[in-house]
Design a protein around this motif. Structure first.
Motif, PDB file in Angstrom:
ATOM      1  N   GLY A  89       0.801  -1.253  -0.131  1.00  0.00           N
ATOM      2  CA  GLY A  89      -0.016  -0.168   0.100  1.00  0.00           C
ATOM      3  C   GLY A  89       0.818   1.337   0.108  1.00  0.00           C
ATOM      4  N   PRO A  90       1.744   1.324   0.973  1.00  0.00           N
ATOM      5  CA  PRO A  90       2.580   2.587   1.013  1.00  0.00           C
ATOM      6  C   PRO A  90       3.424   2.752  -0.238  1.00  0.00           C
ATOM      7  CG  PRO A  90       2.697   1.397   2.963  1.00  0.00           C
ATOM      8  CD  PRO A  90       1.998   0.625   2.340  1.00  0.00           C
ATOM      9  N   LEU A  91       3.981   1.777  -0.862  1.00  0.00           N
ATOM     10  CA  LEU A  91       4.732   1.593  -2.024  1.00  0.00           C
ATOM     11  C   LEU A  91       3.837   1.984  -3.218  1.00  0.00           C
ATOM     12  CD1 LEU A  91       7.295   1.162  -3.616  1.00  0.00           C
ATOM     13  CD2 LEU A  91       6.605  -1.266  -3.812  1.00  0.00           C
ATOM     14  N   LEU A  92       2.639   1.701  -3.305  1.00  0.00           N
ATOM     15  CA  LEU A  92       1.712   2.029  -4.512  1.00  0.00           C
ATOM     16  C   LEU A  92       1.433   3.563  -4.523  1.00  0.00           C
ATOM     17  CD1 LEU A  92      -0.586  -1.029  -4.714  1.00  0.00           C
ATOM     18  CD2 LEU A  92       1.101  -0.332  -6.455  1.00  0.00           C
ATOM     19  N   VAL A  93       1.188   4.020  -3.093  1.00  0.00           N
ATOM     20  CA  VAL A  93       1.034   5.614  -2.932  1.00  0.00           C
ATOM     21  C   VAL A  93       2.386   6.249  -3.361  1.00  0.00           C
ATOM     22  CG1 VAL A  93       0.392   7.233  -0.935  1.00  0.00           C
ATOM     23  CG2 VAL A  93      -1.021   4.932  -1.119  1.00  0.00           C
ATOM     24  N   GLY A  94       3.439   5.872  -2.934  1.00  0.00           N
ATOM     25  CA  GLY A  94       4.603   6.445  -3.144  1.00  0.00           C
ATOM     26  C   GLY A  94       4.710   6.605  -4.483  1.00  0.00           C
ATOM     27  N   SER A 128      10.334   3.715  -2.837  1.00  0.00           N
ATOM     28  CA  SER A 128      10.845   2.877  -3.610  1.00  0.00           C
ATOM     29  C   SER A 128      12.199   2.473  -3.035  1.00  0.00           C
ATOM     30  CB  SER A 128      11.101   3.269  -5.052  1.00  0.00           C
ATOM     31  OG  SER A 128      11.991   4.198  -5.016  1.00  0.00           O
ATOM     32  N   MET A 129      12.860   3.065  -2.068  1.00  0.00           N
ATOM     33  CA  MET A 129      14.091   3.018  -1.563  1.00  0.00           C
ATOM     34  C   MET A 129      13.755   2.117  -0.293  1.00  0.00           C
ATOM     35  SD  MET A 129      16.071   6.458  -2.250  1.00  0.00           S
ATOM     36  CE  MET A 129      17.850   5.627  -2.118  1.00  0.00           C
ATOM     37  N   VAL A 130      12.741   2.822   0.660  1.00  0.00           N
ATOM     38  CA  VAL A 130      12.667   1.843   1.889  1.00  0.00           C
ATOM     39  C   VAL A 130      11.992   0.583   1.831  1.00  0.00           C
ATOM     40  CG1 VAL A 130      11.097   1.947   3.934  1.00  0.00           C
ATOM     41  CG2 VAL A 130      12.231   4.069   2.905  1.00  0.00           C
ATOM     42  N   VAL A 131      11.014   0.275   1.043  1.00  0.00           N
ATOM     43  CA  VAL A 131      10.200  -0.949   0.689  1.00  0.00           C
ATOM     44  C   VAL A 131      11.012  -2.039   0.462  1.00  0.00           C
ATOM     45  CG1 VAL A 131       8.263  -2.120  -0.381  1.00  0.00           C
ATOM     46  CG2 VAL A 131       7.965   0.192   0.496  1.00  0.00           C
ATOM     47  N   ALA A 193       4.012  -3.356 -12.243  1.00  0.00           N
ATOM     48  CA  ALA A 193       4.575  -4.659 -11.610  1.00  0.00           C
ATOM     49  C   ALA A 193       4.250  -4.788 -10.185  1.00  0.00           C
ATOM     50  CB  ALA A 193       6.059  -4.375 -12.040  1.00  0.00           C
ATOM     51  N   VAL A 194       4.081  -3.855  -9.442  1.00  0.00           N
ATOM     52  CA  VAL A 194       4.034  -4.001  -8.031  1.00  0.00           C
ATOM     53  C   VAL A 194       2.350  -4.379  -7.868  1.00  0.00           C
ATOM     54  CG1 VAL A 194       3.695  -2.714  -5.832  1.00  0.00           C
ATOM     55  CG2 VAL A 194       5.802  -2.605  -7.191  1.00  0.00           C
ATOM     56  N   PHE A 195       1.678  -3.730  -8.686  1.00  0.00           N
ATOM     57  CA  PHE A 195       0.031  -4.277  -8.454  1.00  0.00           C
ATOM     58  C   PHE A 195      -0.047  -5.509  -8.710  1.00  0.00           C
ATOM     59  CE2 PHE A 195      -4.335  -4.520  -9.770  1.00  0.00           C
ATOM     60  CZ  PHE A 195      -4.876  -3.823  -8.560  1.00  0.00           C
ATOM     61  N   TRP A 196       0.495  -6.120  -9.768  1.00  0.00           N
ATOM     62  CA  TRP A 196       0.261  -7.327 -10.303  1.00  0.00           C
ATOM     63  C   TRP A 196       1.087  -8.300  -9.822  1.00  0.00           C
ATOM     64  CZ3 TRP A 196      -4.430  -7.700 -12.361  1.00  0.00           C
ATOM     65  CH2 TRP A 196      -4.872  -6.939 -12.940  1.00  0.00           C
ATOM     66  N   SER A 197       2.170  -8.185  -9.443  1.00  0.00           N
ATOM     67  CA  SER A 197       3.172  -9.278  -9.147  1.00  0.00           C
ATOM     68  C   SER A 197       3.963  -9.178  -7.802  1.00  0.00           C
ATOM     69  CB  SER A 197       4.225  -9.143 -10.199  1.00  0.00           C
ATOM     70  OG  SER A 197       3.699  -9.459 -11.555  1.00  0.00           O
ATOM     71  N   LEU A 198       3.822  -8.061  -7.298  1.00  0.00           N
ATOM     72  CA  LEU A 198       4.419  -8.345  -5.703  1.00  0.00           C
ATOM     73  C   LEU A 198       3.531  -8.512  -4.594  1.00  0.00           C
ATOM     74  CD1 LEU A 198       7.174  -7.712  -4.199  1.00  0.00           C
ATOM     75  CD2 LEU A 198       6.588  -5.421  -4.075  1.00  0.00           C
ATOM     76  N   PRO A 199       3.367  -9.685  -4.011  1.00  0.00           N
ATOM     77  CA  PRO A 199       2.526  -9.794  -2.933  1.00  0.00           C
ATOM     78  C   PRO A 199       3.103  -9.109  -1.612  1.00  0.00           C
ATOM     79  CG  PRO A 199       3.867 -11.982  -3.061  1.00  0.00           C
ATOM     80  CD  PRO A 199       4.296 -10.782  -4.330  1.00  0.00           C
ATOM     81  N   GLU A 200       1.903  -8.887  -0.668  1.00  0.00           N
ATOM     82  CA  GLU A 200       2.212  -8.412   0.699  1.00  0.00           C
ATOM     83  C   GLU A 200       3.126  -9.240   1.338  1.00  0.00           C
ATOM     84  OE1 GLU A 200       3.327  -6.213   3.301  1.00  0.00           O
ATOM     85  OE2 GLU A 200       1.505  -5.183   2.166  1.00  0.00           O
ATOM     86  N   THR A 201       4.249  -8.777   1.786  1.00  0.00           N
ATOM     87  CA  THR A 201       5.343  -9.707   2.656  1.00  0.00           C
ATOM     88  C   THR A 201       5.627  -9.384   4.016  1.00  0.00           C
ATOM     89  OG1 THR A 201       7.039  -8.068   2.126  1.00  0.00           O
ATOM     90  CG2 THR A 201       6.810  -9.928   0.377  1.00  0.00           C
TER      91      THR A 201
END
Length: 413
Positions: A89-94, A128-131, A193-201
């Motif tokens: 969520g924070p990554l997509l907002v960023g 994109s640097m923190v996550v 890419a994040v929306f479709w392929s990166l699950p919550e970890t």
């Protein structure tokens, strides 16, 4: 004595993975490079931006300073958010902020507007640097994290080697605004890419609520924990050496050694290749040697390179060939040290991985920006400020490691 961090005292074991998935490497690599690309790509366009907006290059350079400030502040703010609300969520907002700000920069008609949008862009790029560091900690143990960070370092090294040339091509084809439209496309591609392929970890056990107070308490515990602050300062001084190089290399190589701008670009690319070389070497070394053994040997070698840089900066001995070799070796040491240090910093703090990643990034940019500024303040028309500060960063990283950074504590093995 290090204060025990309740959030970090009993990290969950993370099983080693033999090889990271290519999809994960691609996504995290693209995310890691997007922030530096937003700096390196538009560097060739600074004079054109100043001419178009009716100001001088010095004023346009403020957009770089405000971007770096935004990256540091954004990372500090995002850490607790990433711990509490997860990674995606924070990554997509960023990334949404990054894309919006890139559009704003492309359409800016004044320097004030460009400065404001660059600040927003940096706040978005901070995610994109923190996550990515937090995601690596979610997936891998300490040793495998170092291998993964080495892969990301290879991808990150593409930015200083190729991004200025790509920016120059876009400048010729589309003008300076086209560079920011290209960044819009890059941001959208990363978001998809994040929306479709990166699950919550992140683990589904968010930390106790407490707002800003809880965030400050978490940062306070990390800063008092020798397992964090020692290696984090080593990482900061390594970034400091890179910022000293960035701050002084153009003057030293062009003005003092007579390189043309094209020759400087080639020399800059040659030195940048050191990060790619060293990151690949680090992955090979990790198969045979312990992570801390690699760090011990590299820091000794870095101190010797620092001493040689100091001597050649003061005396001019060896001329340009020796200087380029020493700069290559200095950045090579960074390629060996940075991924291993990142793994050591993140390993014990799985429950607050977002905060640990954010504070690490803030320290790196804080020390780096300060060291680069000192090079400017000490400018005396010689190479001494650059080489002397790079040597100081090399010595400081070794001193911190041998006095504070070797504390093992409990490891997430």
């Amino acid at each position: 004595m290090a204060e025990t961090n309740p959030s970090a005292s009993a990290p969950q074991p993370v099983p080693p993975l033999r090889q990271p998935g290519r999809g994960l490497v691609f996504i995290l690599g693209a995310l890691t490079v997007i922030g530096p690309f937003a700096v390196d790509m538009y560097l060739p366009a600074l004079p054109a931006i100043g001419l178009d907006l009716g100001t001088d290059v010095g004023a346009v350079q403020q957009t770089l300073s405000i971007y770096l400030l935004g990256l540091a502040a954004g990372q500090a703010c995002l850490g607790p958010i990433v711990d509490r609300w997860g990674r995606r969520g924070p990554l997509l907002v960023g990334l949404a902020f990054f894309v919006l700000a890139s559009v704003g920069c492309a359409l800016a008609e004044s320097m004030a507007a460009l400065l404001a949008w660059r600040l927003v862009m940096a706040l978005g790029a901070a995610a994109s640097m923190v996550v990515p560091r937090a995601v690596v900690r979610d997936h891998f143990n300490e040793t495998d994290s170092a291998k993964m960070y080495s892969l990301l370092m290879v991808i990150l090294s593409v930015s200083p080697v190729f991004a200025p040339s790509v920016g120059g091509l876009f400048l010729d084809w589309t003008g300076w605004r086209g560079i920011f439209w290209m960044l819009v496309g890059l941001g959208l591609a990363c978001a998809a890419a994040v929306f479709w392929s990166l699950p919550e970890t992140a683990r589904r056990t968010p930390p106790a609520s407490g707002g800003i107070g809880q965030a400050f308490r978490t940062y306070g515990r990390l800063l008092r924990d020798r397992r964090f602050i020692g290696p984090a300062l080593v990482a900061g001084f390594m970034v400091g050496a890179v910022f000293c190089y960035l701050a002084g290399s153009a003057f030293v190589l062009i003005e003092l050694h007579g390189l043309s701008p094209k020759q400087y670009a080639l020399a800059f690319g040659f030195v940048g290749l050191a990060l790619i070389f060293a990151s690949q070497l680090n992955r090979l070394l990790l198969r045979r040697f312990a992570l801390r053994a690699i760090l011990n040997g590299t820091l000794v070698g870095l101190a010797l390179v620092g001493l040689a840089l100091l001597v050649t900066g003061v005396t001019g001995w060896g001329g340009l060939p020796l200087l380029l070799v020493l700069l290559f070796l200095n950045l090579s040491a960074g390629g060996l040290i940075s991924p291993n240090i990142a793994a050591i910093v993140m390993a014990p703090f799985g429950e607050v991985a977002g905060s640990a990643s954010a504070l690490l990034g803030t320290i790196q940019f804080g020390v780096g920006a300060g060291a680069g500024a000192v090079v400017g303040w000490l400018h005396d028309g010689t190479a001494r400020p650059m080489t002397g500060m790079m040597a100081a960063c090399a010595f400081a990283s070794g001193v911190v490691w041998w006095t504070m950074g070797r504390t093992r504590g409990r490891q997430a093995e």
